[in-house]
Design a protein around this motif. Structure first.
Motif, PDB file in Angstrom:
ATOM      1  N   TRP A 121       0.792  -1.427  -0.429  1.00 47.90           N
ATOM      2  CA  TRP A 121       0.175  -0.101  -0.016  1.00 47.90           C
ATOM      3  C   TRP A 121       1.177   1.392   0.132  1.00 47.90           C
ATOM      4  O   TRP A 121       0.501   2.385  -0.829  1.00 47.90           O
ATOM      5  CB  TRP A 121      -0.733  -0.065   1.379  1.00 47.90           C
ATOM      6  N   TRP A 122       2.258   0.914   0.449  1.00 45.72           N
ATOM      7  CA  TRP A 122       2.859   2.294   1.225  1.00 45.72           C
ATOM      8  C   TRP A 122       3.508   3.319  -0.803  1.00 45.72           C
ATOM      9  O   TRP A 122       3.354   4.361  -0.962  1.00 45.72           O
ATOM     10  CB  TRP A 122       3.427   2.704   1.749  1.00 45.72           C
ATOM     11  N   GLU A 123       3.304   2.057  -1.355  1.00 46.71           N
ATOM     12  CA  GLU A 123       4.331   2.296  -2.786  1.00 46.71           C
ATOM     13  C   GLU A 123       3.065   2.598  -3.773  1.00 46.71           C
ATOM     14  O   GLU A 123       3.904   3.688  -4.413  1.00 46.71           O
ATOM     15  CB  GLU A 123       4.666   0.877  -3.076  1.00 46.71           C
ATOM     16  N   LYS A 124       1.759   2.909  -3.237  1.00 45.02           N
ATOM     17  CA  LYS A 124       0.847   3.607  -4.033  1.00 45.02           C
ATOM     18  C   LYS A 124       0.493   5.205  -3.186  1.00 45.02           C
ATOM     19  O   LYS A 124      -0.088   5.985  -4.822  1.00 45.02           O
ATOM     20  CB  LYS A 124      -0.043   2.808  -4.162  1.00 45.02           C
ATOM     21  N   CYS A 125       1.031   5.208  -1.873  1.00 43.14           N
ATOM     22  CA  CYS A 125       0.475   6.293  -1.390  1.00 43.14           C
ATOM     23  C   CYS A 125       1.456   8.112  -2.648  1.00 43.14           C
ATOM     24  O   CYS A 125       2.580   7.956  -2.967  1.00 43.14           O
ATOM     25  CB  CYS A 125       1.004   6.166  -0.310  1.00 43.14           C
ATOM     26  N   PRO A 126       0.535   8.762  -2.101  1.00 42.34           N
ATOM     27  CA  PRO A 126       1.134  10.219  -3.300  1.00 42.34           C
ATOM     28  C   PRO A 126       3.020  10.460  -2.229  1.00 42.34           C
ATOM     29  O   PRO A 126       3.800  11.117  -2.901  1.00 42.34           O
ATOM     30  CB  PRO A 126       0.022  11.366  -2.656  1.00 42.34           C
ATOM     31  N   GLY A 127       3.264   9.904  -1.242  1.00 44.79           N
ATOM     32  CA  GLY A 127       4.464  10.645  -0.079  1.00 44.79           C
ATOM     33  C   GLY A 127       5.213   9.215  -1.030  1.00 44.79           C
ATOM     34  O   GLY A 127       6.247   9.690  -0.140  1.00 44.79           O
ATOM     35  N   SER A 128       4.974   8.783  -1.491  1.00 48.42           N
ATOM     36  CA  SER A 128       5.846   7.605  -1.902  1.00 48.42           C
ATOM     37  C   SER A 128       6.847   7.675  -3.318  1.00 48.42           C
ATOM     38  O   SER A 128       6.194   8.627  -4.216  1.00 48.42           O
ATOM     39  CB  SER A 128       5.369   6.022  -2.224  1.00 48.42           C
ATOM     40  N   ASP A 170      -1.527  13.505   1.202  1.00 50.44           N
ATOM     41  CA  ASP A 170      -1.109  12.333   2.611  1.00 50.44           C
ATOM     42  C   ASP A 170      -0.699  12.632   3.835  1.00 50.44           C
ATOM     43  O   ASP A 170       0.094  13.516   3.549  1.00 50.44           O
ATOM     44  CB  ASP A 170       0.495  11.371   1.929  1.00 50.44           C
ATOM     45  N   LEU A 171      -1.626  12.472   4.661  1.00 50.38           N
ATOM     46  CA  LEU A 171      -2.009  12.930   6.535  1.00 50.38           C
ATOM     47  C   LEU A 171      -1.466  11.732   7.410  1.00 50.38           C
ATOM     48  O   LEU A 171      -2.342  10.920   7.170  1.00 50.38           O
ATOM     49  CB  LEU A 171      -2.577  14.178   6.344  1.00 50.38           C
ATOM     50  N   ASP A 172      -0.302  11.931   8.143  1.00 48.78           N
ATOM     51  CA  ASP A 172      -0.215  10.901   9.157  1.00 48.78           C
ATOM     52  C   ASP A 172       0.076  11.532  10.260  1.00 48.78           C
ATOM     53  O   ASP A 172       1.070  12.189  10.460  1.00 48.78           O
ATOM     54  CB  ASP A 172       1.190   9.875   8.388  1.00 48.78           C
TER      55      ASP A 172
END
Length: 612
Positions: A100-107, A500-502
């Protein structure tokens, strides 16, 4: 015409054959080691079994730097969880899992030319009390096993008072990432390779991309003897298969990277009849060591293999174990046009010095656009000053887990005004340096401040982010200890392009202030939102996300107490692109609710961890 096509076909066949063989490396290594282990004599001394004494280095962790929950420190000592299985805070957990993290805007985009044999994404290094010849390694996996892809041993003794003349890493076992479909904890004991030196420093490398949830490790045991084991069998063909052996020695890499003088009798064959661009295209599929070897075959291919255009993207991370100053020196002539450079994990234990790194930056720094330096513990303030001076076009800088950098070093980053991505996860960056960076680096689009425990006032930092970083698309504030609704309000008011907000594990944010409702209303482009472990999140927050953020891709509300199944139903109905929803430890969401929602929304992976 026909001879030229024949030569080209042969070259292509050799290339494909080499790729096919490298794809089965894990099977070949395991077969050879199985033969070795079955032909050993009994040890000459009593076998020692040791638990981890100390965790010395790791790439990431789920837990906080100031806690023991879900941290790598839990690997020390006796098992805490095993033989129980499930999600336990007493285990060691890395930061991510799955894809999933590969598809996030922040990756960030992956590098090209990564060897298929290198699949590691995370690592942890462990010290044991006494150096031994290893006979077995036990890894106690208590949740979602299958992530371990490589186990290595180091010749250097961390407790020795005398620095070693050479640091050598040897692969004891390697395999492909997998997913083990069992609910019970397991003891992973692969058949390991026999080595010719004693070790008390073991490194585990992991790849969690195929797992459905976080992998959790409980303990690691090192079995070994003080006296060297003697093999009884003669070398087999497997032992002599050089192409499938991994050599991490410094001598190997220096030999590969160094230029060798070709004799006058070396012929170019039919390759000189091929178009230059065609040869370049063929060579673009080779790894860096393959290029270095091919350069030794003839003058024409030597010229092609040294062409700086072959090194526009250069990832040296897969070769971290054998890289040193001399290796970088040998690469100088080829790196004048490097734009993407990955040195992550390299240079530790003195193999790369500040001087060697500085010389390399002087050669390749001007064209650099992206620089990856995760877990590079050789970095110091001078190195960051050199980066600021020599890399005027730098747009992406990753210093993740460079926890040895002193606080003053980060001030130099403010000089790189064109930065668009900055990762300082798990570093000692302080508030003064961070505010300076935010005031001068106005092009920032991606900023990771996760687990930066030295920042005293995150509300002040958030205010500057909202005022200065108008182009921000992703922001990681994972475990930022003191941000309040005031800081969050400044961010959502000023950074309305955020996707993308963590905000995971930010306990000072309270839903009663209305901060999450305002967030949902002002950030319609949100793709990913982490509200992990915020017990105040309630139905009204989830309903506002459903109404205002239809493009949500990933939502994590682990640990909330006041979110109901009705609110989740609305979120799933409104957010058609949602693929991942974590509701672990949500007290109102039991397994029955998760099962019903999974049936109604089969395209969404709804996560609910368990404890046995």
């Amino acid at each position: 015409m026909y001879p030229m096509l024949t030569v080209l076909s042969m070259f292509y066949y050799i290339f494909l054959r080499r790729r096919a063989r490298s794809g089965t490396r894990g099977e070949i290594m395991n077969s050879r080691r199985a033969i070795e282990s079955s032909n050993r004599i009994l040890p000459l001394s009593v076998e020692l079994v040791q638990h981890v004494k100390e965790v010395v280095d790791f790439s990431s962790q789920y837990g906080s730097e100031n806690s023991l929950s879900y941290t790598m420190w839990n690997l020390s000592g006796l098992p805490n969880v095993y033989p129980s299985s499930g999600d336990f805070t007493q285990s060691a957990v890395f930061r991510t899992y799955g894809r999933w993290w590969e598809k996030c805007p922040g990756s960030s985009q992956p590098f090209r030319r990564i060897p298929r044999t290198f699949q590691s994404q995370d690592y942890v290094e462990l010290i044991f009390e006494e150096a031994v010849y290893p006979t077995a390694i036990d890894v106690l996996e208590t949740y979602h096993p299958g992530a371990i892809v490589r186990i290595l041993a180091c010749s250097a003794n961390p407790y020795s008072q005398t620095p070693p003349s050479e640091v050598r890493w040897e692969t004891l076992w390697a395999g492909d990432p997998g997913k083990v479909n069992i609910l019970q904890a397991r003891q992973f004991t692969p058949s390991i390779k026999q080595i010719n030196f004693t070790t008390n420093l073991i490194r585990l490398e992991l790849n969690s991309s195929l797992l459905e949830y976080y992998t959790e490790l409980d303990a690691v045991l090192l079995h070994g003897v003080r006296d060297r084991l003697l093999p009884l069998h003669k070398p087999s063909m497997l032992d002599l298969e050089d192409d499938d052996k991994e050599d991490h020695s410094i001598e190997f890499f220096n030999e590969q990277f160094s230029g060798k003088t070709l004799t006058e009798s070396t012929k170019n064959g039919y390759f000189e009849k091929l178009p230059y661009e065609l040869i370049q295209l063929i060579l673009s599929h080779l790894t860096i060591p393959d290029l270095c070897q091919l350069a030794q075959t003839c003058k024409l291919l030597h010229q092609h293999c040294y062409d700086p255009l072959q090194y526009v993207q250069l990832s040296l991370q897969p070769y971290w174990a054998g890289l040193n100053d001399a290796s970088l020196e040998h690469l100088h002539a080829r790196c004048a046009l490097v734009q993407w450079l990955n040195l992550s994990w390299t240079g530790n234990r003195g193999s790369i010095t500040m001087q060697g790194f500085s010389r390399f930056m002087q050669v390749c720094g001007f064209e650099l656009v992206r620089l990856e330096l995760a877990c590079c513990h050789f970095l110091n303030e001078t190195c960051l000053e050199v980066i600021a001076q020599m890399c005027p076009n730098l747009q992406e800088l990753n210093l993740s887990s460079c926890d040895k950098l002193n606080t003053q070093a980060f001030c130099h980053i403010a000089k790189i005004s064109g930065l668009r991505r900055l990762v300082v996860y798990r570093t000692k960056i302080e508030q003064t340096a961070l505010l300076s960076i935010l005031n001068f680096c106005l092009e920032l689009q991606h900023l990771s401040l996760g687990s930066c425990v030295m920042v005293e006032d995150y509300d002040l930092v958030a205010g500057i982010i909202g005022a200065k970083c108008k182009k921000l698309r992703s922001l990681d504030l994972w475990r930022c200890k003191n941000i309040t609704e005031n800081g969050l309000a400044a961010i959502v008011a000023g950074c309305q392009l955020l996707e993308d907000l963590d905000l995971g594990w930010c306990p000072t944010l309270q839903s009663s202030s209305g901060c999450f409702v305002k967030l949902a209303r002002k950030l319609p482009n949100l793709r990913k939102i982490f509200l992990t472990a915020n017990r105040s999140v309630c139905d009204s927050d989830i309903e506002e996300l459903a109404r205002n953020c239809p493009r949500l891709f990933h939502v994590d509300i682990l640990g909330t107490r006041m979110v109901s199944a009705v609110a989740l139903q609305k979120l799933l109905q409104c957010c058609k692109e949602l693929q991942l929803l974590d509701v672990s430890f949500c007290s109102q969401i039991d397994s029955r609710v998760v099962q019903e929602l999974s049936v109604n929304f089969p395209n969404v992976a709804i996560k609910k961890s368990y404890t046995q």
